[in-house]
Design an enzyme around this catalytic site. Structure first.
Site, PDB file in Angstrom:
ATOM      1  N   HIS A   1       0.832  -1.206   0.000  1.00  0.00           N
ATOM      2  CA  HIS A   1       0.000   0.000   0.000  1.00  0.00           C
ATOM      3  C   HIS A   1       0.861   1.247   0.000  1.00  0.00           C
ATOM      4  O   HIS A   1       2.050   1.193   0.306  1.00  0.00           O
ATOM      5  CB  HIS A   1      -0.882   0.008   1.254  1.00  0.00           C
ATOM      6  CG  HIS A   1      -0.064   0.168   2.499  1.00  0.00           C
ATOM      7  ND1 HIS A   1       0.564  -0.899   3.104  1.00  0.00           N
ATOM      8  CD2 HIS A   1       0.290   1.258   3.207  1.00  0.00           C
ATOM      9  CE1 HIS A   1       1.244  -0.460   4.147  1.00  0.00           C
ATOM     10  NE2 HIS A   1       1.106   0.843   4.227  1.00  0.00           N
TER      11      HIS A   1
ATOM     12  N   HIS B   1       5.183   6.654  -1.258  1.00  0.00           N
ATOM     13  CA  HIS B   1       5.897   5.411  -1.595  1.00  0.00           C
ATOM     14  C   HIS B   1       5.100   4.186  -1.168  1.00  0.00           C
ATOM     15  O   HIS B   1       4.147   4.301  -0.390  1.00  0.00           O
ATOM     16  CB  HIS B   1       7.232   5.386  -0.852  1.00  0.00           C
ATOM     17  CG  HIS B   1       7.029   5.270   0.626  1.00  0.00           C
ATOM     18  ND1 HIS B   1       6.732   6.366   1.409  1.00  0.00           N
ATOM     19  CD2 HIS B   1       6.984   4.191   1.447  1.00  0.00           C
ATOM     20  CE1 HIS B   1       6.548   5.959   2.652  1.00  0.00           C
ATOM     21  NE2 HIS B   1       6.678   4.651   2.711  1.00  0.00           N
TER      22      HIS B   1
HETATM   23  P1  2AM Z   1       5.038   3.107   5.348  1.00  0.00           P
HETATM   24  O1  2AM Z   1       3.927   3.957   4.844  1.00  0.00           O
HETATM   25  O2  2AM Z   1       6.381   3.637   5.055  1.00  0.00           O
HETATM   26  O3  2AM Z   1       4.960   1.690   4.875  1.00  0.00           O
HETATM   27  C1  2AM Z   1       1.729   1.046   9.530  1.00  0.00           C
HETATM   28  O4  2AM Z   1       2.879   1.165  10.278  1.00  0.00           O
HETATM   29  C2  2AM Z   1       1.831   1.836   8.251  1.00  0.00           C
HETATM   30  O5  2AM Z   1       1.820   3.235   8.511  1.00  0.00           O
HETATM   31  C3  2AM Z   1       3.084   1.573   7.455  1.00  0.00           C
HETATM   32  O6  2AM Z   1       2.719   1.522   6.117  1.00  0.00           O
HETATM   33  C4  2AM Z   1       3.997   2.719   7.808  1.00  0.00           C
HETATM   34  O7  2AM Z   1       4.980   3.110   6.954  1.00  0.00           O
HETATM   35  C5  2AM Z   1       3.023   3.822   8.090  1.00  0.00           C
HETATM   36  N1  2AM Z   1       3.531   4.662   9.165  1.00  0.00           N
HETATM   37  C6  2AM Z   1       3.857   4.284  10.416  1.00  0.00           C
HETATM   38  N2  2AM Z   1       4.229   5.344  11.157  1.00  0.00           N
HETATM   39  C7  2AM Z   1       4.134   6.421  10.365  1.00  0.00           C
HETATM   40  C8  2AM Z   1       4.388   7.802  10.544  1.00  0.00           C
HETATM   41  N3  2AM Z   1       4.796   8.282  11.703  1.00  0.00           N
HETATM   42  N4  2AM Z   1       4.198   8.610   9.486  1.00  0.00           N
HETATM   43  C9  2AM Z   1       3.785   8.140   8.306  1.00  0.00           C
HETATM   44  N5  2AM Z   1       3.524   6.840   8.073  1.00  0.00           N
HETATM   45  C10 2AM Z   1       3.704   5.983   9.078  1.00  0.00           C
END
Ligand code: 2AM
Length: 223
Positions: A69, A155
């Site tokens: 995702h 991303h």
């Molecule tokens: P990602 O988008 O880089 O994959 C659950 O952890 C999801 O939320 C993951 O997809 C993760 O990273 C995203 N995520 C976790 N913490 C976050 C943050 N502080 N800011 C933005 N995205 C975050």
């Protein structure tokens, strides 16, 4: 009577359709398989393994448990700042459950993360939260994040190395884009998928010759 607030999800974003997920996983795994056999990569192998001469199987090195995702808003069940406001935006509510096509224009590999850069369209930018590119960015990386156009952090996390959280992928992407902007690209290797560049400290960037598109649904995820 007490009105219970609807619960907020863990995060909101575009989720690849299952068949698309398989296709993207195969294509990106093929790239990893080729990458770790390249001489240019082997030269810098110690940045992944901590020792020279040691081999690394990148397919094993990166792990990912979540469905593929592109996160728009990390809500953390309402604990994250601005989660409620985001979920209540008209454009967010209207987009829920709708199909959308994402365009992947590059892949990044670092000792921490493996990710796909997503180029958001103007319409998709309406779902990208205000200030999302800068949120939780470490101070050292903040000037970089601020110098890049909005949506630069968008991303898909394809995998993380042991002990690394997926939030790192977006930070690695910002870091790489800022280095590129400063013209800090080193070795370049032509590959079938595009041009691979090395940016020091184990950071690699593959600019795809042709974008990889993927059909998605805008939705939420809760564990
Ligand atoms: P990602 O988008 O880089 O994959 C659950 O952890 C999801 O939320 C993951 O997809 C993760 O990273 C995203 N995520 C976790 N913490 C976050 C943050 N502080 N800011 C933005 N995205 C975050």
């Amino acid at each position: 009577t007490q009105q219970k607030e609807p619960e907020l999800p863990f995060f909101i974003g575009w989720f690849l359709l299952p068949e698309e997920e398989e296709r993207i996983k195969c294509a990106t795994m093929d790239f990893l398989k080729t990458l770790d056999t390249l001489d240019a990569f082997k030269e810098h192998i110690s940045e992944f393994t901590g020792e020279a001469e040691k081999e690394v199987d990148l397919e094993q090195y990166f792990q990912n448990a979540l469905p593929l995702h592109c996160t728009t808003k990390f809500c953390d069940y309402g604990k994250a700042e601005g989660a409620k406001e985001y979920a209540e935006l008209q454009v967010v509510k209207e987009s829920f459950g709708k199909s959308d096509e994402l365009s992947v224009t590059a892949l990044i590999v670092t000792p921490r993360t493996f990710g796909a850069r997503v180029a958001l369209t103007e319409t998709q930018m309406k779902l990208w939260p205000e200030g999302a590119d800068k949120e939780g960015v470490p101070p050292a990386l903040l000037p970089s994040a601020e110098s890049l156009p909005g949506g630069s952090r968008a991303h898909v996390t394809l995998g993380c190395s042991a002990g690394v959280e997926s939030v790192q992928t977006g930070l690695d992407l910002l870091d790489i884009l800022a280095l590129q902007k400063e013209g800090k690209e080193g070795t370049q290797v032509e590959m079938e998928l595009g041009t691979l560049s090395y940016l020091s400290e184990g950071r690699w960037f593959l600019a795809l010759r042709e974008p990889i598109t993927a059909d998605t649904t805008f939705s939420s995820f809760s564990e």
